[in-house]
Write a protein that holds these residues in place. Structure first.
Motif, short mmCIF file in Angstrom:
data_model
loop_
_atom_site.label_atom_id
_atom_site.label_comp_id
_atom_site.label_asym_id
_atom_site.label_seq_id
_atom_site.Cartn_x
_atom_site.Cartn_y
_atom_site.Cartn_z
N ASP A 1 7.25 -3.02 2.54
CA ASP A 1 6.76 -4.24 2.31
C ASP A 1 8.01 -5.21 1.97
OD1 ASP A 1 5.96 -6.44 1.46
OD2 ASP A 1 4.66 -5.81 -0.49
N HIS A 2 8.55 -5.86 2.85
CA HIS A 2 9.73 -6.54 2.83
C HIS A 2 9.31 -7.75 1.93
CE1 HIS A 2 11.89 -5.02 6.09
NE2 HIS A 2 10.59 -4.53 6.72
N PHE A 3 8.28 -8.37 1.83
CA PHE A 3 8.04 -9.27 0.99
C PHE A 3 8.26 -9.09 -0.67
CE2 PHE A 3 4.97 -12.02 -1.54
CZ PHE A 3 5.38 -13.26 -1.09
N ASN A 4 7.71 -7.90 -0.89
CA ASN A 4 8.01 -7.33 -2.30
C ASN A 4 9.19 -6.48 -2.66
OD1 ASN A 4 5.71 -8.95 -3.83
ND2 ASN A 4 4.27 -7.66 -2.45
N GLY A 5 9.84 -6.30 -1.38
CA GLY A 5 10.80 -5.17 -1.46
C GLY A 5 10.76 -3.92 -2.10
N ARG A 6 9.51 -3.40 -1.48
CA ARG A 6 9.24 -2.12 -2.05
C ARG A 6 8.45 -1.11 -1.01
NH1 ARG A 6 4.00 -1.89 -4.28
NH2 ARG A 6 2.92 -3.94 -4.15
N TRP A 7 8.51 0.14 -0.96
CA TRP A 7 7.71 0.89 -0.21
C TRP A 7 6.20 0.83 -0.51
CZ3 TRP A 7 8.84 3.21 4.65
CH2 TRP A 7 10.17 2.82 4.77
N LEU A 8 5.35 0.69 0.32
CA LEU A 8 3.98 1.14 -0.16
C LEU A 8 3.61 2.69 0.19
CD1 LEU A 8 2.50 -2.25 1.83
CD2 LEU A 8 2.88 -1.82 -0.91
N ALA A 9 2.71 2.83 -0.84
CA ALA A 9 2.35 4.40 -0.47
C ALA A 9 1.22 4.57 0.26
CB ALA A 9 1.80 4.90 -2.10
N PRO A 10 1.25 5.90 1.22
CA PRO A 10 0.27 6.09 1.91
C PRO A 10 -1.28 6.44 1.37
CG PRO A 10 1.76 7.97 1.70
CD PRO A 10 2.23 6.87 1.06
N LYS A 11 -2.32 5.97 1.91
CA LYS A 11 -3.52 6.29 1.43
C LYS A 11 -4.32 7.41 2.24
CE LYS A 11 -4.44 1.51 -0.17
NZ LYS A 11 -4.10 1.69 -1.81
N ARG A 12 -3.65 7.82 3.17
CA ARG A 12 -4.11 9.15 3.94
C ARG A 12 -5.53 9.06 4.27
NH1 ARG A 12 0.06 11.27 0.45
NH2 ARG A 12 1.93 11.68 1.83
N TRP A 13 -5.99 7.83 4.48
CA TRP A 13 -7.74 7.98 4.95
C TRP A 13 -7.56 8.70 6.46
CZ3 TRP A 13 -9.81 2.38 4.10
CH2 TRP A 13 -9.68 1.96 2.78
N ILE A 14 -6.34 8.40 7.26
CA ILE A 14 -6.10 9.08 8.49
C ILE A 14 -4.97 10.05 8.22
CG2 ILE A 14 -5.39 8.91 10.72
CD1 ILE A 14 -7.85 7.44 10.86
N PHE B 1 6.02 -5.16 9.41
CA PHE B 1 6.06 -6.44 8.50
C PHE B 1 4.45 -6.78 8.08
CE2 PHE B 1 9.82 -6.93 11.23
CZ PHE B 1 10.76 -7.02 10.26
N PRO B 2 3.99 -5.92 7.23
CA PRO B 2 2.50 -6.07 6.75
C PRO B 2 2.31 -7.37 6.33
CG PRO B 2 3.68 -4.51 5.30
CD PRO B 2 4.63 -4.74 6.28
N VAL B 3 3.27 -8.03 5.52
CA VAL B 3 3.03 -9.32 5.01
C VAL B 3 3.54 -10.55 6.41
CG1 VAL B 3 3.55 -11.18 3.51
CG2 VAL B 3 3.46 -8.88 2.75
N TYR B 4 4.63 -10.26 6.51
CA TYR B 4 5.33 -11.53 7.43
C TYR B 4 4.56 -11.44 8.93
CZ TYR B 4 8.88 -12.05 3.99
OH TYR B 4 9.81 -12.09 2.96
N SER C 1 1.44 -10.78 9.34
CA SER C 1 0.33 -11.32 9.01
C SER C 1 0.21 -12.98 8.96
CB SER C 1 -0.23 -10.60 7.82
OG SER C 1 -0.46 -9.50 8.04
N LEU C 2 1.44 -13.35 8.18
CA LEU C 2 1.54 -14.79 8.12
C LEU C 2 1.90 -15.54 9.44
CD1 LEU C 2 3.69 -14.97 4.85
CD2 LEU C 2 1.26 -15.68 5.13
N ALA C 3 2.69 -14.81 10.02
CA ALA C 3 3.25 -15.34 11.60
C ALA C 3 1.91 -15.43 12.39
CB ALA C 3 4.02 -14.58 12.16
N ALA C 4 1.16 -14.19 12.40
CA ALA C 4 -0.08 -14.21 13.06
C ALA C 4 -1.29 -15.38 12.67
CB ALA C 4 -1.11 -13.11 13.04
N PHE C 5 -1.32 -15.74 11.43
CA PHE C 5 -2.15 -16.89 11.11
C PHE C 5 -1.71 -18.18 11.68
CE2 PHE C 5 -4.16 -14.14 7.86
CZ PHE C 5 -5.27 -14.57 8.28
N VAL C 6 -0.23 -18.35 11.62
CA VAL C 6 0.25 -19.61 11.95
C VAL C 6 0.21 -19.83 13.56
CG1 VAL C 6 2.35 -21.05 12.33
CG2 VAL C 6 2.18 -19.76 10.06
N ALA C 7 0.21 -18.52 14.33
CA ALA C 7 0.33 -18.67 15.67
C ALA C 7 -0.95 -18.82 16.26
CB ALA C 7 0.85 -17.31 16.21
N ALA C 8 -1.92 -18.36 15.25
CA ALA C 8 -3.39 -18.55 15.83
C ALA C 8 -3.91 -20.01 15.68
CB ALA C 8 -4.47 -17.60 14.78
#
Ligand SMILES: [Zn+2]
Length: 200
Positions: free
Chosen positions: A111-124, A50-53, A55-62
């Motif tokens: 990305d559940h927030f936007n309801g779509r797959w995010l594409a790989p950037k392949r830096w790794i 959950f890249p978005v959720y 992150s949001l949860a971590a901010f609240v928890a922090a």
């Protein structure tokens, strides 16, 4: 990226945020770093990523941890932060294909927030790539030097697992390919489709 790379990044996060916190923050953040990849056999990089959720949860928890100053609140915040970093970082790795070095998939993380797959950037380029191992080592080696006892042993084990996986990464796919090629169809019913389709 390998689950161990994410776990080692979590461990270092805990050591930076709570250097005198003992085992709890380190364990919480290390597990948080691992956690999203427990969806490997379900809908990988979707069910528990959950890249978005996160992150949001971590901010609240922090924020909560800063207010209540309890070790458990801090551990929860670190778990969520490490899981968030994992979910976001997977965007910079390879795709979901079983031979990610061939770079054929356009799916990195859902990305559940936007309801779509995010594409790989392949830096790794792919999990278990030499640069993936290096990234894990950049975090793991300082952690190894700072920690002691059980935590140090676990970090050493994680580094050893990363090294072995990186060395065997492509050979493992060949073995899997051969197994799928020779296994009776009745047996393949029990293997998630994702693992079989690329090999047919
Ligand atoms: Zn992942």
């Amino acid at each position: 990226m390998m689950a161990t790379t994410h776990a080692l990044i979590g461990v270092v996060l805990a050591l930076v945020v709570a250097p005198d916190g003992g085992l709890l923050p380190v364990a919480a953040a290390g597990l948080g770093g691992l956690f999203p990849d427990f969806d490997l056999y379900v809908a990988h990089r979707k069910t528990l990523h959950f890249p978005v959720y996160f992150s949001l949860a971590a901010f609240v928890a922090a924020a909560v941890a800063a207010l209540v100053a309890s070790p458990v609140a801090l551990a929860v915040a670190l778990f969520l932060a490490a899981a968030a970093i994992h979910s976001v970082m997977d965007i910079f790795g390879g795709g979901l294909e079983l031979k990610p070095w061939e770079a054929t998939s356009d799916r990195a993380v859902y990305d559940h927030f936007n309801g779509r797959w995010l594409a790989p950037k392949r830096w790794i380029r792919y999990d278990g790539a030499p640069e993936d191992f290096l990234l894990g080592a950049v975090f793991g080696i300082p952690a190894l030097l700072v920690l002691s006892g059980t935590a140090q042993t676990v970090v050493a084990l994680a580094l050893a697992v990363s090294a072995a996986y990186s060395l065997l990464r492509k050979a493992l796919v060949e073995v899997a390919e051969r197994l799928v090629g020779t296994a009776p169809p009745e047996l393949l019913v029990y293997v998630p489709e994702r693992f079989v389709e690329d090999f047919r």
